[in-house]
Design an enzyme around this catalytic site. Structure first.
Site, PDB file in Angstrom:
ATOM      1  N   HIS A  31      39.617  44.049  19.730  1.00  0.00           N
ATOM      2  CA  HIS A  31      39.713  45.188  20.673  1.00  0.00           C
ATOM      3  C   HIS A  31      38.299  45.601  21.068  1.00  0.00           C
ATOM      4  CE1 HIS A  31      41.690  49.123  22.008  1.00  0.00           C
ATOM      5  NE2 HIS A  31      40.402  49.222  22.335  1.00  0.00           N
ATOM      6  N   HIS A  33      35.579  46.895  24.487  1.00  0.00           N
ATOM      7  CA  HIS A  33      35.293  47.285  25.873  1.00  0.00           C
ATOM      8  C   HIS A  33      33.936  46.702  26.248  1.00  0.00           C
ATOM      9  CE1 HIS A  33      38.571  50.268  26.033  1.00  0.00           C
ATOM     10  NE2 HIS A  33      38.338  50.362  24.739  1.00  0.00           N
ATOM     11  N   LYS A 117      48.052  45.554  27.977  1.00  0.00           N
ATOM     12  CA  LYS A 117      47.618  46.787  27.322  1.00  0.00           C
ATOM     13  C   LYS A 117      48.307  47.998  27.941  1.00  0.00           C
ATOM     14  CE  LYS A 117      45.183  49.683  24.934  1.00  0.00           C
ATOM     15  NZ  LYS A 117      43.865  49.757  24.364  1.00  0.00           N
ATOM     16  N   HIS A 154      47.736  51.701  23.256  1.00  0.00           N
ATOM     17  CA  HIS A 154      46.958  52.903  22.945  1.00  0.00           C
ATOM     18  C   HIS A 154      48.011  53.918  22.503  1.00  0.00           C
ATOM     19  CE1 HIS A 154      43.453  55.688  23.369  1.00  0.00           C
ATOM     20  NE2 HIS A 154      44.463  56.524  23.231  1.00  0.00           N
ATOM     21  N   HIS A 192      43.613  50.514  17.278  1.00  0.00           N
ATOM     22  CA  HIS A 192      42.841  51.572  16.615  1.00  0.00           C
ATOM     23  C   HIS A 192      43.738  52.597  15.913  1.00  0.00           C
ATOM     24  CE1 HIS A 192      43.719  53.389  20.488  1.00  0.00           C
ATOM     25  NE2 HIS A 192      42.760  52.741  21.109  1.00  0.00           N
ATOM     26  N   ASP A 265      36.872  48.550  19.006  1.00  0.00           N
ATOM     27  CA  ASP A 265      36.971  49.549  20.075  1.00  0.00           C
ATOM     28  C   ASP A 265      35.581  49.991  20.522  1.00  0.00           C
ATOM     29  OD1 ASP A 265      38.246  51.077  21.978  1.00  0.00           O
ATOM     30  OD2 ASP A 265      38.761  52.707  20.617  1.00  0.00           O
TER      31      ASP A 265
HETATM   32  O1  DOR Z   1      37.081  56.398  22.794  1.00  0.00           O
HETATM   33  C1  DOR Z   1      37.588  55.609  23.599  1.00  0.00           C
HETATM   34  N1  DOR Z   1      36.859  55.027  24.560  1.00  0.00           N
HETATM   35  N2  DOR Z   1      38.890  55.353  23.510  1.00  0.00           N
HETATM   36  C2  DOR Z   1      39.532  54.616  24.423  1.00  0.00           C
HETATM   37  O2  DOR Z   1      40.717  54.433  24.303  1.00  0.00           O
HETATM   38  C3  DOR Z   1      38.810  54.096  25.610  1.00  0.00           C
HETATM   39  C4  DOR Z   1      37.389  53.963  25.333  1.00  0.00           C
HETATM   40  C5  DOR Z   1      36.553  53.738  26.587  1.00  0.00           C
HETATM   41  O3  DOR Z   1      36.925  52.891  27.383  1.00  0.00           O
HETATM   42  O4  DOR Z   1      35.507  54.381  26.709  1.00  0.00           O
HETATM   43 ZN    ZN Z   2      39.715  50.906  23.332  1.00  0.00          ZN
END
Ligand code: DOR
Ligand code: ZN
Length: 367
Positions: A31, A33, A117, A154, A192, A265
């Protein structure tokens, strides 16, 4: 072989005989970003240095809702990798109220999309295109179940009256319990997971339901966000939870249960987006992800279980081969930089300016 006592119910597990280095199968991040453009270029090298693969979240602006847009995003990720990196991005599609079942067919056929997702609309960063009600997604979920495409959740309820600390528990009670019954073969990752209730729910299911766990939720409880003042760099969603929740997560991650696996995450935001009157949610942890997990496992006396959690369980769940390569961690104290460059901005990493006790060996491509 050294035996270390572990929390009740887990018996004794062997520690590596030489505890100043730890060599494990190259891990994967289930997971992540990565963002896009200059932000992508600034962060992808950190993940590529440690991980063989990562499940890349689709919450760009605009969201990655089709296989075609996932293909283009994947190409941009591959184009931003350092020369020679053997890192494989596993793409996800962003579920919306309008996603067509045929998109699931295309995802399955693509060979590079590993899941769909679900973001409840309004739950977190770039979730405004998310799903307003799971009831609207029946035909897509049914197709995912038929084709064995994983649903990544999520798992937070977003209703106005729901306390931010109860969002996971309310989601489980109001949505997830029903979802697993309605689609008995659908494979689901509760991304998460942050609460004892979430861990308990996953444990009560069969092995088609799994969960990822972040380093921040293993290492900190919600008190950390308010220690000596408000700490915006510890604000993420789902929020850090109580100490008893953190303990349940540590027990789940270190207990050898194959349904729990690594998912950072890691979610970078520019510093001024975090240090703001209305700051963004997200913690950047990719700079030291495996070291952060090693710290949590060491604190729990369970380093021998790190490899399963970081390198085996996720691959097995997704039906992918385990990585062939290895990474080595050295038991060596180092200070995390206070900032990293982030395109035209800068980025404050998790544990900025603090010490960590494990460091990836430079021979692996580590800094
Ligand atoms: O804290 C987070 N940041 N939780 C999420 O679900 C998305 C992520 C983000 O993309 O910044
Ligand atoms: Zn995330």
């Amino acid at each position: 072989m050294i035996l270390a006592a572990v929390p009740a119910g887990q018996g004794c597990i062997p520690l590596p005989s030489q505890t100043n280095t730890l060599t494990i199968t190259r891990p994967d991040d289930w997971h992540l970003h990565l963002r896009d453009g200059e932000a992508l270029a600034a962060v992808v090298k950190f993940s590529a240095r440690q991980f063989g693969r990562a499940v890349v979240m689709p919450n760009l602006k605009p969201a990655v809702t089709t296989v075609e847009s996932a293909r283009r995003y994947r190409d941009r990720i591959l184009g931003a990798l350092p020369a020679g990196a053997g890192f494989e991005p596993l793409m996800t599609l962003y579920l919306t109220d309008d996603t067509e079942p045929a998109e699931v067919d295309r995802a399955k056929a693509s060979g590079f999309v590993c899941g769909v997702k679900y973001y409840p609309a309004g739950a977190t960063t770039h979730s405004d295109a998310g799903v307003t009600s799971l009831a609207r997604c029946h035909s897509v979920l049914a197709r995912m179940e038929e084709l064995d495409v994983v649903l990544q959740l999520h798992g937070e309820a977003t209703g106005a009256g729901v306390d931010p600390y109860d969002r996971e528990a309310v989601f489980i009670e109001n949505e997830l319990a029903r979802l697993v019954k309605r689609y008995p073969k659908l494979r689901i990752v509760l991304e998460h997971v942050t609460t004892a209730a979430g861990v308990e729910f996953v444990r009560a299911q069969d092995d088609r339901v799994a969960a990822t766990i972040t380093p921040q939720h293993l290492l900190l409880n919600r008190g950390a966000m308010f220690e000596g003042g408000l700490r915006p760099h510890l604000y993420c969603l789902p929020l850090l939870k109580r100490e008893r929740d953190r303990e349940a997560l540590v027990a789940a991650a270190t207990g050898g249960d194959t349904r729990f696996f690594l998912g950072t995450d890691s979610a970078p935001h520019p510093r001024d987006g975090k240090e703001s009157a209305c700051g963004c949610a997200g913690i950047f942890s990719a700079h030291a992800a495996i070291e952060l997990y090693a710290q949590a496992f060491e604190q729990a006396g369970a380093l021998a279980r790190l490899e399963g959690f970081a390198s085996h369980h996720g691959a097995d769940f997704y039906g992918l081969p385990r990585n062939k390569g290895k990474v080595t961690l050295l038991h060596e104290s180092w200070s995390v930089p206070k900032r990293y460059p982030f395109g035209s901005a800068d980025l404050v990493p998790f544990f900025a300016g603090e010490k960590l006790s494990w460091k990836q060996a430079p021979a692996d491509g580590g800094a």
